[in-house]
Design an enzyme around this catalytic site. Sequence first.
Site, PDB file in Angstrom:
ATOM      1  N   LEU A  30      21.951 -41.819  -6.958  1.00 59.74           N
ATOM      2  CA  LEU A  30      23.213 -41.568  -6.267  1.00 59.74           C
ATOM      3  C   LEU A  30      23.210 -40.185  -5.623  1.00 59.74           C
ATOM      4  CD1 LEU A  30      26.115 -42.299  -5.544  1.00 59.74           C
ATOM      5  CD2 LEU A  30      26.820 -41.381  -7.767  1.00 59.74           C
ATOM      6  N   VAL A  31      22.711 -39.185  -6.342  1.00 60.73           N
ATOM      7  CA  VAL A  31      22.645 -37.829  -5.796  1.00 60.73           C
ATOM      8  C   VAL A  31      21.717 -37.786  -4.587  1.00 60.73           C
ATOM      9  CG1 VAL A  31      21.930 -35.455  -6.292  1.00 60.73           C
ATOM     10  CG2 VAL A  31      23.246 -36.751  -7.986  1.00 60.73           C
ATOM     11  N   GLY A  70      15.717 -34.356  -8.720  1.00 59.05           N
ATOM     12  CA  GLY A  70      14.511 -34.187  -9.518  1.00 59.05           C
ATOM     13  C   GLY A  70      14.805 -33.578 -10.875  1.00 59.05           C
ATOM     14  N   ASP A  91      14.077 -38.481   2.209  1.00 55.83           N
ATOM     15  CA  ASP A  91      13.529 -37.240   2.758  1.00 55.83           C
ATOM     16  C   ASP A  91      13.172 -37.402   4.237  1.00 55.83           C
ATOM     17  OD1 ASP A  91      13.775 -35.962   0.346  1.00 55.83           O
ATOM     18  OD2 ASP A  91      11.646 -36.059  -0.167  1.00 55.83           O
TER      19      ASP A  91
END
Length: 214
Positions: A30-31, A70, A91
């Site tokens: 989600l982040v 992470g 990314d």
Amino acid sequence: MLNSLARSSVSKVMDPIGRGLLKAGLSPDLVTVVGTAGVVAGSVGLLATGYLFAGTMVVTFFVLCDLVDGAMARARGYGTDFGVVLDASCDRIADGALFGALAYYAFATDQRLLGIAALICLVAGQVISYVKARADSVALAIGGALAERAERNVLGLVGAGLAGLGVPYALDVALWLLAVAGLVTVVQRLVQVRRAAVKAAAEPGHRSTGRPAL
């Protein structure tokens, strides 16, 4: 280079944040998605329309989410295959939005050379990441490179932020430096893959894992 130099220091800051977000019931995936959406929104809504300093602040904030997810995975004690693919995909989306927005801004303000530099940065950055991913997919281990994602983001955002504060030629210098570094890094990555492939082929019992291009 920045990845290896700053990893331990950044982890000390981000790991407590990651543990806190996990306790709040959030997931790393989600982040990742929220961070990517924020980068895209800040890039398209602010950088592309000429609000360079405000856009830099917004994008920088959401880029940091890439560090937080992470940290959350480390705090949880494991990652997932889906999370790895999602993170890498997001990314690429975020990088494309950032440099695509800078290219749009440059061409919209009749700065063609600056726009060309931004496009070179965009394409080179995608190729650098793609070469690394493909090397990993055929079990070829390659090391660090001149302009990895951290360097690309830092240099691009610093240039945009300084330009937004009125520093002349800041964005031009940053993007052209990054464009040259990006092209050098593409070649560097390919050389690394070639050397790794030659080394692997010389090992007893080696079997090629190469597959036709998709």
